[in-house]
Design a protein around this motif. Sequence first.
Motif, PDB file in Angstrom:
ATOM      1  N   LYS A   1       0.835  -1.209   0.000  1.00  0.00           N
ATOM      2  CA  LYS A   1       0.000   0.000   0.000  1.00  0.00           C
ATOM      3  C   LYS A   1       0.863   1.248   0.000  1.00  0.00           C
ATOM      4  O   LYS A   1       1.830   1.352   0.750  1.00  0.00           O
ATOM      5  CB  LYS A   1      -0.923   0.002   1.221  1.00  0.00           C
ATOM      6  CG  LYS A   1      -2.181  -0.805   1.054  1.00  0.00           C
ATOM      7  CD  LYS A   1      -3.065  -0.722   2.293  1.00  0.00           C
ATOM      8  CE  LYS A   1      -4.290  -1.597   2.125  1.00  0.00           C
ATOM      9  NZ  LYS A   1      -5.131  -1.632   3.354  1.00  0.00           N
ATOM     10  N   GLY A   2       0.504   2.195  -0.861  1.00  0.00           N
ATOM     11  CA  GLY A   2       1.252   3.436  -0.958  1.00  0.00           C
ATOM     12  C   GLY A   2       2.454   3.361  -1.877  1.00  0.00           C
ATOM     13  O   GLY A   2       3.064   4.388  -2.190  1.00  0.00           O
ATOM     14  N   ARG A   3       2.819   2.148  -2.313  1.00  0.00           N
ATOM     15  CA  ARG A   3       3.970   1.987  -3.217  1.00  0.00           C
ATOM     16  C   ARG A   3       3.548   1.433  -4.583  1.00  0.00           C
ATOM     17  O   ARG A   3       4.168   1.772  -5.590  1.00  0.00           O
ATOM     18  CB  ARG A   3       4.994   1.038  -2.591  1.00  0.00           C
ATOM     19  CG  ARG A   3       5.545   1.506  -1.269  1.00  0.00           C
ATOM     20  CD  ARG A   3       6.723   0.636  -0.810  1.00  0.00           C
ATOM     21  NE  ARG A   3       6.336  -0.764  -0.604  1.00  0.00           N
ATOM     22  CZ  ARG A   3       6.892  -1.791  -1.249  1.00  0.00           C
ATOM     23  NH1 ARG A   3       7.854  -1.579  -2.139  1.00  0.00           N
ATOM     24  NH2 ARG A   3       6.492  -3.030  -0.991  1.00  0.00           N
ATOM     25  N   PHE A   4       2.548   0.578  -4.605  1.00  0.00           N
ATOM     26  CA  PHE A   4       2.092  -0.052  -5.841  1.00  0.00           C
ATOM     27  C   PHE A   4       0.723   0.502  -6.226  1.00  0.00           C
ATOM     28  O   PHE A   4      -0.098   0.822  -5.361  1.00  0.00           O
ATOM     29  CB  PHE A   4       1.961  -1.567  -5.667  1.00  0.00           C
ATOM     30  CG  PHE A   4       3.261  -2.304  -5.515  1.00  0.00           C
ATOM     31  CD1 PHE A   4       4.464  -1.665  -5.301  1.00  0.00           C
ATOM     32  CD2 PHE A   4       3.277  -3.692  -5.584  1.00  0.00           C
ATOM     33  CE1 PHE A   4       5.654  -2.360  -5.163  1.00  0.00           C
ATOM     34  CE2 PHE A   4       4.445  -4.418  -5.450  1.00  0.00           C
ATOM     35  CZ  PHE A   4       5.635  -3.736  -5.228  1.00  0.00           C
TER      36      PHE A   4
ATOM     37  N   MET B   1       4.908  -0.231  -9.830  1.00  0.00           N
ATOM     38  CA  MET B   1       5.597  -0.535  -8.579  1.00  0.00           C
ATOM     39  C   MET B   1       6.678   0.498  -8.342  1.00  0.00           C
ATOM     40  O   MET B   1       7.630   0.597  -9.128  1.00  0.00           O
ATOM     41  CB  MET B   1       6.209  -1.944  -8.645  1.00  0.00           C
ATOM     42  CG  MET B   1       5.197  -3.028  -8.985  1.00  0.00           C
ATOM     43  SD  MET B   1       5.878  -4.699  -8.888  1.00  0.00           S
ATOM     44  CE  MET B   1       7.085  -4.622 -10.206  1.00  0.00           C
ATOM     45  N   ASP B   2       6.527   1.279  -7.299  1.00  0.00           N
ATOM     46  CA  ASP B   2       7.488   2.311  -6.931  1.00  0.00           C
ATOM     47  C   ASP B   2       8.123   1.992  -5.586  1.00  0.00           C
ATOM     48  O   ASP B   2       7.605   1.171  -4.824  1.00  0.00           O
ATOM     49  CB  ASP B   2       6.793   3.678  -6.867  1.00  0.00           C
ATOM     50  CG  ASP B   2       6.196   4.091  -8.198  1.00  0.00           C
ATOM     51  OD1 ASP B   2       5.064   4.619  -8.202  1.00  0.00           O
ATOM     52  OD2 ASP B   2       6.854   3.890  -9.235  1.00  0.00           O
ATOM     53  N   SER B   3       9.217   2.657  -5.301  1.00  0.00           N
ATOM     54  CA  SER B   3       9.928   2.461  -4.022  1.00  0.00           C
ATOM     55  C   SER B   3      10.147   0.981  -3.747  1.00  0.00           C
ATOM     56  O   SER B   3       9.874   0.487  -2.635  1.00  0.00           O
ATOM     57  CB  SER B   3       9.146   3.105  -2.876  1.00  0.00           C
ATOM     58  OG  SER B   3       8.937   4.480  -3.105  1.00  0.00           O
ATOM     59  N   LEU B   4      10.632   0.280  -4.727  1.00  0.00           N
ATOM     60  CA  LEU B   4      10.796  -1.164  -4.595  1.00  0.00           C
ATOM     61  C   LEU B   4      11.815  -1.525  -3.534  1.00  0.00           C
ATOM     62  O   LEU B   4      12.811  -0.811  -3.326  1.00  0.00           O
ATOM     63  CB  LEU B   4      11.179  -1.768  -5.944  1.00  0.00           C
ATOM     64  CG  LEU B   4       9.997  -1.923  -6.914  1.00  0.00           C
ATOM     65  CD1 LEU B   4      10.500  -2.062  -8.348  1.00  0.00           C
ATOM     66  CD2 LEU B   4       9.147  -3.111  -6.524  1.00  0.00           C
TER      67      LEU B   4
END
Length: 123
Positions: A65-68, A83-86
Motif C-alpha cells: 500500500k502506498g507503493r504499488f 511498482m514504486d519504491s521497490l
Amino acid sequence: QVQLVESGGGLVQAGGSLRLSCAASGRTFSSYAMGWFRQAPGKEREFVAAINWSGGITDYADSVKGRFTISRDNAKNTVYLQMDSLKPEDTAVYYCAAATRNIATRVHDYDYWGQGTQVTVSS
C-alpha cells in the motif's frame, strides 16, 4: 476462456520502479476482476493487488500500500501494476489473474492465470 501474458519484469535497484503489464485475450476482459499475485522462492503465492471490472474499486496487500498502483485499460485488454519504491523483499515472480466476480484477493477465487514475470530488486 481468457489467456493472460505478463511483461515488464526485470532487475532494478532498491528504491526504483517497474511497471508490469498483463495483456488478456478474449472479448470479455471487461467482465473480469483482475489481480496481481507474487511468489518468492520457498514461499506461498500471495496477494498483491486487485481491481474490479470497471477500475473503480481496488484493493492492496498491506505490504505494498502506498507503493504499488493497479490500473486497467479495458479498451486495450490490459491490466497494469506500477511498482514504486521497490524493496528487496518485493523480489518474486509476479502473476496476473482473472476472476469471474466483482473483486477478489484469494488465490482460489481466480479462474485464469498468466505464466508470470520475474521481478528482482537488488539492495
